[in-house]
Design a protein around this motif. Structure first.
Motif, PDB file in Angstrom:
ATOM      1  N   GLU A 109       0.831  -1.189   0.000  1.00  0.00           N
ATOM      2  CA  GLU A 109       0.000   0.000   0.000  1.00  0.00           C
ATOM      3  C   GLU A 109       0.870   1.245   0.000  1.00  0.00           C
ATOM      4  OE1 GLU A 109      -3.825  -1.700   2.481  1.00  0.00           O
ATOM      5  OE2 GLU A 109      -2.663  -0.044   3.249  1.00  0.00           O
TER       6      GLU A 109
ATOM      7  N   LYS B 204       0.872   5.069   1.181  1.00  0.00           N
ATOM      8  CA  LYS B 204       0.175   5.944   2.098  1.00  0.00           C
ATOM      9  C   LYS B 204       0.605   7.381   1.835  1.00  0.00           C
ATOM     10  CE  LYS B 204      -0.196   2.189   5.386  1.00  0.00           C
ATOM     11  NZ  LYS B 204       0.251   1.624   6.658  1.00  0.00           N
TER      12      LYS B 204
ATOM     13  N   ALA C 151      -4.945   4.914   1.678  1.00  0.00           N
ATOM     14  CA  ALA C 151      -4.334   3.712   1.105  1.00  0.00           C
ATOM     15  C   ALA C 151      -4.616   3.659  -0.385  1.00  0.00           C
ATOM     16  CB  ALA C 151      -4.893   2.463   1.789  1.00  0.00           C
TER      17      ALA C 151
ATOM     18  N   SER D  90     -10.339  -0.522  13.235  1.00  0.00           N
ATOM     19  CA  SER D  90     -10.007   0.296  12.076  1.00  0.00           C
ATOM     20  C   SER D  90     -11.272   0.664  11.313  1.00  0.00           C
ATOM     21  CB  SER D  90      -9.043  -0.471  11.164  1.00  0.00           C
ATOM     22  OG  SER D  90      -8.650   0.315  10.069  1.00  0.00           O
TER      23      SER D  90
ATOM     24  N   VAL E  89     -12.815   2.161   7.825  1.00  0.00           N
ATOM     25  CA  VAL E  89     -12.404   2.260   6.424  1.00  0.00           C
ATOM     26  C   VAL E  89     -13.523   2.850   5.583  1.00  0.00           C
ATOM     27  CG1 VAL E  89     -11.639   0.992   4.377  1.00  0.00           C
ATOM     28  CG2 VAL E  89     -10.886   0.254   6.653  1.00  0.00           C
ATOM     29  N   LYS E  90     -13.168   3.831   4.764  1.00  0.00           N
ATOM     30  CA  LYS E  90     -14.090   4.410   3.784  1.00  0.00           C
ATOM     31  C   LYS E  90     -13.481   4.182   2.410  1.00  0.00           C
ATOM     32  CE  LYS E  90     -17.000   7.449   1.802  1.00  0.00           C
ATOM     33  NZ  LYS E  90     -18.468   7.367   1.749  1.00  0.00           N
ATOM     34  N   ILE E  91     -14.159   3.408   1.564  1.00  0.00           N
ATOM     35  CA  ILE E  91     -13.628   3.099   0.236  1.00  0.00           C
ATOM     36  C   ILE E  91     -14.004   4.217  -0.734  1.00  0.00           C
ATOM     37  CG2 ILE E  91     -13.647   1.470  -1.686  1.00  0.00           C
ATOM     38  CD1 ILE E  91     -14.245  -0.736   0.335  1.00  0.00           C
TER      39      ILE E  91
ATOM     40  N   MET F 138     -18.563   2.030   3.710  1.00  0.00           N
ATOM     41  CA  MET F 138     -17.813   2.312   4.918  1.00  0.00           C
ATOM     42  C   MET F 138     -18.007   1.185   5.904  1.00  0.00           C
ATOM     43  SD  MET F 138     -18.206   5.148   7.832  1.00  0.00           S
ATOM     44  CE  MET F 138     -17.420   4.611   9.340  1.00  0.00           C
TER      45      MET F 138
ATOM     46  N   LYS G 281      -7.617  -6.424  -2.340  1.00  0.00           N
ATOM     47  CA  LYS G 281      -7.990  -5.101  -2.861  1.00  0.00           C
ATOM     48  C   LYS G 281      -7.571  -5.023  -4.325  1.00  0.00           C
ATOM     49  CE  LYS G 281      -6.842  -3.322   1.725  1.00  0.00           C
ATOM     50  NZ  LYS G 281      -5.955  -2.434   2.515  1.00  0.00           N
TER      51      LYS G 281
ATOM     52  N   SER H  21      -8.686   4.168  -0.374  1.00  0.00           N
ATOM     53  CA  SER H  21      -9.558   4.223   0.792  1.00  0.00           C
ATOM     54  C   SER H  21      -8.933   5.071   1.891  1.00  0.00           C
ATOM     55  CB  SER H  21      -9.838   2.812   1.332  1.00  0.00           C
ATOM     56  OG  SER H  21      -8.637   2.225   1.826  1.00  0.00           O
TER      57      SER H  21
ATOM     58  N   VAL I  82      -8.285   5.194   5.783  1.00  0.00           N
ATOM     59  CA  VAL I  82      -8.199   4.230   6.881  1.00  0.00           C
ATOM     60  C   VAL I  82      -7.873   4.984   8.168  1.00  0.00           C
ATOM     61  CG1 VAL I  82      -7.086   2.149   7.766  1.00  0.00           C
ATOM     62  CG2 VAL I  82      -7.350   2.464   5.291  1.00  0.00           C
TER      63      VAL I  82
ATOM     64  N   THR J   3      -7.189   4.383  12.212  1.00  0.00           N
ATOM     65  CA  THR J   3      -6.915   3.421  13.275  1.00  0.00           C
ATOM     66  C   THR J   3      -7.367   3.983  14.613  1.00  0.00           C
ATOM     67  OG1 THR J   3      -5.009   2.526  12.084  1.00  0.00           O
ATOM     68  CG2 THR J   3      -5.104   2.119  14.450  1.00  0.00           C
TER      69      THR J   3
END
Length: 271
Positions: free
Chosen positions: A3, A5, A15, A32, A34-36, A57, A70, A80, A82, A84
């Motif tokens: 990935e 970043k 990502a 975590s 995550v929003k794609i 999401m 992915k 996406s 990400v 944490t």
């Protein structure tokens, strides 16, 4: 493959996957979010497979064993946001915000419908990735507190996940391994998730299965691969990563050594 970043602050990243696909087995230390943005992500659990795409999401609970794949979609790379949610951040949050519910969520992966609060939040996050420097700590803290507040507003029972700081307890090795053998994880991770030290895990495993973990794992994965190839008529290239093998060449070598013929011959019905 790895990935990229674009913001190197560990708690909030963008990502990006530019290759054909990216695959990894994970057990997250922290929750975590995550929003794609684009592309697709397949999440393979022990009992179910999910596929998520642009706009979706989700929340990955910590210590959830799964395989992630992915890949691009509609000519766009996988991208996406990400976030944490570290244990330290969560403990700080819950000292100021009393826990409302300790009920355990049965969902292994939480998904969220499109919501104005979520849409607005991620619209405010994405411009930060244009920064050439790290996101300031105070902004990171504020944005994480904001997403936690939004999630609790949307899901009244989410504290059952977010405020659970317990470590995995000792569970049945036989039950856990039968459900999760297809994940290509280090033996140390399997030990941790069953609530054992590595030494105790190996000892208990020998009692349960009368063999070593590595030998048992290889045989179980090959049996699953054989079923996928012979009964579901799938191709070796589509099977090896879902049955716990690192790459196609290693899978083909192990398969031929165990069964006496290559997986390609089986899938082509030449045996």
């Amino acid at each position: 493959m790895a990935e990229k970043k674009q913001n190197n602050y560990a708690e909030i990243v963008l990502a990006c996957i530019e290759e054909k696909y990216f695959k990894d087995e994970i057990v997250l230390e922290h929750h975590s979010v995550v929003k794609i943005i684009s592309g697709e992500m397949k999440i393979i659990l022990a009992d179910k497979t999910h596929t998520f795409g642009s706009g979706d999401m989700l929340l990955f609970p910590r210590n959830q064993l799964c395989t992630l794949i992915k890949y691009p979609k509609d000519g766009r790379n996988y991208r996406s946001v990400v976030m944490t949610l570290t244990t330290e951040r969560l403990k700080t949050f819950f000292t100021k915000n009393p826990i409302r519910s300790s009920e355990h969520h049965n969902q292994k992966i939480l998904t969220f419908e499109k919501h104005p609060l979520l849409e607005s939040f991620f619209s405010s996050i994405i411009p930060y990735f244009e920064l050439e420097s790290e996101l300031p700590e105070k902004i990171t803290a504020l944005k994480i507190e904001e997403i936690l507040t939004i999630l609790r507003n949307i899901d009244q029972n989410i504290d059952g996940i977010l405020a659970d700081f317990s470590e995995p307890g000792k569970i049945s090795i036989a039950d856990f391994m039968e459900k999760n053998f297809m994940f290509n994880m280090a033996i140390e991770k399997f030990a941790y998730l069953t609530g054992r030290s590595l030494t105790t895990f190996k000892k208990d495993f020998k009692i349960a299965f009368k063999t070593t973990p590595q030998k048992w794992l290889t045989e179980k994965r090959l049996e699953l691969a054989y079923y996928e190839l012979s009964e579901k008529k799938r191709k070796p290239v589509d099977v090896y990563y879902e049955t716990g093998f690192e790459n196609l060449s290693h899978f083909s070598y192990a398969f031929k050594k165990h069964f006496g013929y290559s997986p390609t011959k089986l899938s082509e019905k030449k045996i």
